[in-house]
Design a protein around this motif. Structure first.
Motif, PDB file in Angstrom:
ATOM      1  N   HIS A   1     -10.550  27.362 -26.754  1.00 24.15           N
ATOM      2  CA  HIS A   1     -11.084  26.786 -25.519  1.00 24.15           C
ATOM      3  C   HIS A   1     -12.354  25.985 -25.799  1.00 24.15           C
ATOM      4  O   HIS A   1     -12.529  24.874 -25.289  1.00 24.15           O
TER       5      HIS A   1
ATOM      6  N   ALA B   1     -11.423  22.761 -27.608  1.00 24.60           N
ATOM      7  CA  ALA B   1     -10.882  21.760 -26.685  1.00 24.60           C
ATOM      8  C   ALA B   1     -11.994  21.137 -25.856  1.00 24.60           C
ATOM      9  O   ALA B   1     -12.033  19.915 -25.666  1.00 24.60           O
TER      10      ALA B   1
ATOM     11  N   GLY C   1     -11.743  17.738 -27.468  1.00 26.48           N
ATOM     12  CA  GLY C   1     -10.458  17.281 -26.973  1.00 26.48           C
ATOM     13  C   GLY C   1     -10.527  16.342 -25.777  1.00 26.48           C
ATOM     14  O   GLY C   1     -11.468  16.387 -24.983  1.00 26.48           O
TER      15      GLY C   1
ATOM     16  N   TRP D   1      -5.956  19.713 -23.399  1.00 26.83           N
ATOM     17  CA  TRP D   1      -5.721  21.050 -23.945  1.00 26.83           C
ATOM     18  C   TRP D   1      -4.233  21.342 -23.843  1.00 26.83           C
ATOM     19  O   TRP D   1      -3.569  20.876 -22.914  1.00 26.83           O
TER      20      TRP D   1
ATOM     21  N   THR E   1      -0.941  24.339 -24.350  1.00 28.41           N
ATOM     22  CA  THR E   1      -0.559  25.736 -24.391  1.00 28.41           C
ATOM     23  C   THR E   1       0.960  25.835 -24.412  1.00 28.41           C
ATOM     24  O   THR E   1       1.657  24.835 -24.167  1.00 28.41           O
TER      25      THR E   1
ATOM     26  N   ILE F   1     -12.041  26.189 -19.581  1.00 28.59           N
ATOM     27  CA  ILE F   1     -12.277  25.078 -20.506  1.00 28.59           C
ATOM     28  C   ILE F   1     -13.151  24.012 -19.861  1.00 28.59           C
ATOM     29  O   ILE F   1     -14.086  23.486 -20.483  1.00 28.59           O
TER      30      ILE F   1
ATOM     31  N   ALA G   1      -3.921  19.383 -18.974  1.00 23.49           N
ATOM     32  CA  ALA G   1      -3.159  20.224 -19.893  1.00 23.49           C
ATOM     33  C   ALA G   1      -1.807  19.625 -20.266  1.00 23.49           C
ATOM     34  O   ALA G   1      -1.185  18.890 -19.487  1.00 23.49           O
TER      35      ALA G   1
END
Length: 267
Positions: free
Chosen positions: A175, A178, A182, A185, A187, A202, A216
């Motif tokens: 986290h 990211a 990032g 993120w 998952t 995050i 995401a």
């Protein structure tokens, strides 16, 4: 709805007993033909099942397509030195006409540590090495002077546009990674509620660093077989902050890509 739909190219498998290795050229062309947004390659040196080299796969996919995004899902950055990784990325960005998205991760423990040992990398150091590489990767990719972790000053030529970077992982270190490095993120298989809760954490970390909020990417989401119900689930993912869904082929990539295209058309 603006959720992008992508597919993993048939170059690996989540089930070691059922390896999925098929024609990368045909599958990439077909994904583009049926209107999907992106194609992706997994990455490892030695995995729990057969797996092709990600950079060669993406270069092949880029060479036989014109529009579709090509992406690492995800590059295990610490398996490579930062400069070599950047060279692979910026060359692929130039060859593809800036169609690359770069996912970064530290690896699934299910694959064990043999690939890391074979690369001469301490498995327990992969998080630290990933952070060190991410700190200099954008400058290296862009062809700007960069100072590596050991103090070496390096400039790659030619440089390229830095692709969007998303960072994968569910722990607090991922986290923070990211939030710090990032543009997004990623998952695996989380529900919309789980995605929202993780993004809240995050994005608070990102705000503390003065960085913008992230969205995401969800790999292999638990979608209903019924396309209408799956479209409703995708709407819930979008409301949770998801910008992209990536689907794994289950064996017959042609059939699975058709289903992905059906999802895309129903959005």
């Amino acid at each position: 709805m603006t959720v992008e739909i992508g597919v993993i190219l048939p170059t690996s498998t989540p089930d070691p007993s059922r390896p999925i290795l098929a024609d990368v050229r045909a599958s990439a062309r077909y994904a583009e033909q049926v209107g999907l947004d992106s194609v992706w390659s997994t990455d490892h040196l030695i995995a729990s099942g057969p797996m092709l080299d990600s950079t060669a796969v993406l270069a092949t996919a880029a060479a036989v397509t014109e529009r579709i995004t090509v992406g690492y899902n995800v590059m295990l950055l610490a398996l490579r030195t930062a400069a070599w990784a950047a060279k692979q990325v910026n060359t692929l960005q130039l060859l593809s006409g800036n169609r690359l998205v770069l996912g970064i991760g530290t690896g699934n423990p299910a694959h064990g540590d043999v690939g890391w040992r074979a690369a001469g990398v301490e498995y327990t150091e992969r998080g630290r090495l990933t952070d060190e590489a991410l700190a200099v990767l954008p400058d290296l990719i862009a062809g700007r002077p960069a100072t590596l972790a050991d103090g070496t000053e390096a400039t790659l030529a030619p440089g390229s546009a830095v692709p969007p970077i998303f960072v994968a992982g569910g722990g607090i270190r991922a986290h923070r990674r990211a939030a710090q490095y990032g543009d997004g993120w990623a998952t695996i298989a989380q529900s919309p509620d789980e995605v929202r809760a993780n993004l809240d954490t995050i994005n608070q970390l990102a705000a503390d660093l003065g960085r913008p909020a992230l969205r995401a990417t969800v790999v292999a989401p638990p979608l209903d077989d019924d396309l209408a119900r799956a479209a409703e689930q995708l709407a819930a993912y979008e409301q949770a902050g998801v910008e992209r869904i990536i689907l794994f082929p289950t064996g017959d990539w042609h059939h699975d890509y058709d289903r992905a295209a059906g999802l895309k058309q129903g959005l």
